[in-house]
Write an enzyme that holds these catalytic residues in place. Structure first.
Site, PDB file in Angstrom:
ATOM      1  CG  HIS A 178      -2.033   0.939   1.034  1.00 57.26           C
ATOM      2  ND1 HIS A 178      -2.261   1.878   1.713  1.00 57.26           N
ATOM      3  CD2 HIS A 178      -3.281   0.805   0.197  1.00 57.26           C
ATOM      4  CE1 HIS A 178      -3.197   2.838   1.245  1.00 57.26           C
ATOM      5  NE2 HIS A 178      -4.046   1.967   0.481  1.00 57.26           N
ATOM      6  CG  HIS A 202      -5.659   6.104  -2.766  1.00 57.00           C
ATOM      7  ND1 HIS A 202      -4.210   5.677  -2.627  1.00 57.00           N
ATOM      8  CD2 HIS A 202      -6.307   5.117  -2.211  1.00 57.00           C
ATOM      9  CE1 HIS A 202      -4.271   4.854  -1.999  1.00 57.00           C
ATOM     10  NE2 HIS A 202      -5.453   4.194  -1.608  1.00 57.00           N
ATOM     11  CG  HIS A 211      -7.640  -0.475  -2.740  1.00 56.95           C
ATOM     12  ND1 HIS A 211      -7.465   0.695  -3.440  1.00 56.95           N
ATOM     13  CD2 HIS A 211      -6.741  -0.306  -1.598  1.00 56.95           C
ATOM     14  CE1 HIS A 211      -6.767   1.612  -2.912  1.00 56.95           C
ATOM     15  NE2 HIS A 211      -6.402   1.026  -1.854  1.00 56.95           N
ATOM     16  CG  HIS A 339     -11.898   4.361   1.258  1.00 56.45           C
ATOM     17  ND1 HIS A 339     -11.123   5.428   0.766  1.00 56.45           N
ATOM     18  CD2 HIS A 339     -11.118   3.283   1.425  1.00 56.45           C
ATOM     19  CE1 HIS A 339      -9.933   5.297   0.837  1.00 56.45           C
ATOM     20  NE2 HIS A 339      -9.984   3.679   1.324  1.00 56.45           N
ATOM     21  CG  HIS A 343      -8.485   4.950   5.497  1.00 54.66           C
ATOM     22  ND1 HIS A 343      -7.275   4.247   5.587  1.00 54.66           N
ATOM     23  CD2 HIS A 343      -8.956   4.374   4.398  1.00 54.66           C
ATOM     24  CE1 HIS A 343      -7.195   3.293   4.695  1.00 54.66           C
ATOM     25  NE2 HIS A 343      -8.385   3.258   3.775  1.00 54.66           N
ATOM     26  CG  PHE A 360      -3.486   6.492   1.520  1.00 55.95           C
ATOM     27  CD1 PHE A 360      -4.527   5.865   2.305  1.00 55.95           C
ATOM     28  CD2 PHE A 360      -3.652   7.353   0.529  1.00 55.95           C
ATOM     29  CE1 PHE A 360      -5.756   5.794   1.855  1.00 55.95           C
ATOM     30  CE2 PHE A 360      -5.044   7.494   0.137  1.00 55.95           C
ATOM     31  CZ  PHE A 360      -6.063   6.842   0.755  1.00 55.95           C
ATOM     32  CG  HIS A 373      -9.426  -1.271   1.430  1.00 55.52           C
ATOM     33  ND1 HIS A 373      -9.914  -0.784   0.214  1.00 55.52           N
ATOM     34  CD2 HIS A 373      -8.771  -0.350   2.101  1.00 55.52           C
ATOM     35  CE1 HIS A 373      -9.440   0.611   0.350  1.00 55.52           C
ATOM     36  NE2 HIS A 373      -8.789   0.858   1.454  1.00 55.52           N
TER      37      HIS A 373
HETATM   38 CU1  C2O Z   1      -5.556   2.486  -0.790  1.00 55.35          CU
HETATM   39 CU2  C2O Z   1      -8.227   2.703   1.802  1.00 55.35          CU
HETATM   40  O1  C2O Z   1      -6.723   2.806   0.622  1.00 55.35           O
END
Ligand code: C2O
Length: 602
Positions: A178, A202, A211, A339, A343, A360, A373
């Site tokens: 990531h 992103h 993802h 989303h 995070h 990230f 995810h």
């Molecule tokens: Cu690559 Cu939730 O992010």
């Protein structure tokens, strides 16, 4: 304008507008070849990696590319140009030597490493093959796992943590994927394409497929580690009232060294706190018990009212040559909303970089990241199930042929394409408890405003045409925006009315959030702003901090107006009042354009 618009202007005739051939002046573009070189000069040829051969001719004349990208030279041969321009984003074949250390603009201590490049086992890239003869791995809701499921999952993560750091399957290496893809590990080399421009998965249509592939291999690696070919990941079922807390198995347990626990989480957000999917301000002080309802509204907006077509749902078109400073059409409805909220809600807000989930570069260090995810990925499936045949993936070749390189469960290096990610049956996984007719948010359209609570007319505010853009979002901004009139053939229900906020330029190293309300203060009884639980809420724009080398990033967001106008009893008005409400990190955020479009072409 970015080169992707230029691409379509060459390959289709209908969108051809003279102004798409504007000369680029953006210095971040990484193109510094002069137009005067002779055609035989090797510098002018882009050599594509072996695995790209199917998409493009192996050698493309770089000058042709330049013509299209910048209008810098005279277009000589348009037919070779159109093929030259179709360059989907691709990770280099050599994911080790072509990878560079990640970087973040840190305001303090870094908790995790920025050395995110994968180890090399000296293998060459293989093409991807679909799994054969396997039973479907049924991903399960994390809060409802059986003891057996939970035990297996813990064992697998434990085994992953036990591997040496330089093993491609190790906990650290999986987390680093990531970081490398999101914090500048790879550039758009594609041969000698754009070595100065970094890949970012992103804020564009790469978000969902990248993802999905990441989890696909992660799940298979975990299964392999415990020798269970049916091993399936749990998903964090935050779209259901019963799953809105951090699932119990991830919590600290004094009797056990829980491999699913991560210390870098916001300590205030333990159960019984419910996740705050619209990042509603003052959640911790607000004792009213509407978080659950509000979350369901948010999921409804993300999958229904703000996700009318593939660009709204997946995000805008992103192809090689587009740098972080180029205006990207838009960030997808789920990505910028629920989303991002999860995070930021999970990451430790007392740390300057909000490790792990709130940044990230470090997000992959929290096992919750993957189950979060998995649910994001499940939203993709559910969105398709909502309107089968209508809610579909982009069909553009630049989306289909975008590709990434991963280590698979056999430690082979495999190139995977977006086009192979669309059918989860072929990938042999699925989601339990995911009948679209039974999901809780399906009917969670916000309640219609009681007309008795409303002022007879909309407030009088400045017209958007009187503003000089870009405008700073350092206070609440409110404008009147005229609605386009529907012609007869635009009357159809599938011709949606969309509010576009374009050219959102923000600090990439900050947690950024602003909210968009439409026709607010229709309720004039008190002077409070509506909340994300009210029908006036169009949605939010939120960003996880990640970028470093460029200070500013640019994006856009689109919001569906049809249901909102109905629910606020303002469908008959000639204009709408749009309010942008800054929440966090918007001190230097500017907005380039606010407009309403009817059935925009995607
Ligand atoms: Cu690559 Cu939730 O992010």
């Amino acid at each position: 304008m970015s080169c992707l618009l230029l691409t379509s202007s060459f390959t289709t005739t209908t969108h051809s507008k003279p102004n798409t051939f504007k000369t680029r002046t953006n210095k971040n573009r990484g193109l510094r070849v002069s137009c005067n070189k002779t055609p035989t000069n090797d510098d002018n040829q882009i050599i594509l990696p072996e695995t790209q051969k199917l998409i493009m001719p192996n050698v493309v004349d770089r000058r042709d590319l330049l013509v299209g990208l910048g209008g810098l030279c005279t277009a000589g041969n348009l037919s070779s140009l159109s093929s030259a321009l179709a360059i989907p984003i691709s990770t280099p074949d050599d994911i080790t030597s072509k990878c560079q250390d990640a970087s973040i603009k840190s305001k303090g201590d870094i908790k995790r490493t920025l050395k995110c490049c994968p180890p090399s086992l000296g293998k060459t890239v293989k093409p991807f093959e679909f799994p054969k003869g396997e039973t479907v791995r049924m991903r399960w809701p994390a809060h409802e796992g059986t003891n057996e499921q939970v035990d297996k999952y813990k064992k697998a993560i434990q085994a992953m943590r036990a591997l040496p750091d330089d093993h491609p399957h190790s906990f650290k290496q999986q987390a680093s994927i990531h970081c490398a893809y999101c914090n500048g590990g790879y550039t758009q080399v594609v041969g000698n394409g754009f070595p100065d421009i970094k890949i970012d998965v992103h804020n564009s249509w790469l978000f969902f497929p990248f993802h999905r592939w990441y989890l696909y291999f992660y799940e298979r690696i975990l299964g392999k580690l415990i020798d269970d070919p049916t091993f399936a990941l749990p998903y964090w079922n935050w779209d259901d009232p019963s799953g809105m807390q951090i699932p119990k198995m991830f919590l600290f347990d004094e009797n056990e060294n829980n491999p699913l626990y991560d210390d870098f989480r916001d300590k205030r957000h333990q159960p019984p706190q419910l996740v705050n999917l619209a990042l509603k301000p003052n959640q911790d002080k607000d004792l009213s018990n509407d978080q659950e309802k509000c979350n369901l509204f948010t999921v409804y907006r993300d999958l229904v009212s703000n996700a009318n077509n593939e660009i709204d749902f997946f995000g805008g078109k992103y192809v090689a040559g587009a740098g972080p400073n180029d205006p990207k059409p838009s960030t997808g409805s789920v990505e910028r909303s629920s989303h991002t909220a999860v995070h930021l809600w999970v990451g430790d807000s007392s740390l300057p970089n909000r490790e792990d989930m709130g940044n990230f570069y470090s997000a992959g260090y929290d096992p919750l990241f993957y189950v979060h995810h998995a649910n994001v990925d499940r939203m993709w499936k559910l969105w398709k199930d909502l309107r089968p045949g209508e809610n579909v993936e982009p069909t553009d070749n630049d989306w289909l042929n975008a590709s990434y390189v991963f280590y698979d469960e056999n430690q082979d290096v495999v190139r995977v394409y977006n086009k192979d990610s669309v059918d989860i049956r072929k990938l042999k996984f699925d989601y339990a408890k995911s009948d679209i007719n039974k999901v809780a948010w399906r009917k969670s359209r916000p309640r219609r405003r009681d007309t008795n609570e409303q002022a007879p007319s909309l407030p009088v505010v400045k017209s958007v045409n009187e503003e000089t853009f870009p405008v700073k979002l350092d206070k609440i901004l409110k404008y009147r925006v005229t609605r386009p009139k529907r012609t007869n053939d635009q009357k159809a229900a599938d011709c949606k009315e969309l509010l576009s906020i374009n050219g959102i330029k923000y600090r990439g190293d900050k947690f950024v959030k602003f909210d968009v309300f439409v026709n607010d203060k229709v309720n004039t009884k008190d002077d409070k702003l509506p909340t994300p639980c009210d029908p006036e809420y169009a949605g939010g724009f939120a960003q996880v901090p990640h970028c470093e080398s460029v200070m500013f990033m640019v994006s856009a967001a689109r919001f569906g107006l049809d249901e909102l106008l109905e629910d606020t009893n303002t469908k008959g008005e000639e204009y709408v009042v749009v309010a942008l409400v800054p929440r966090t990190g918007t001190e230097d955020l500017t907005v380039g354009e606010i407009k309403i479009e009817l059935c925009p072409v995607v």
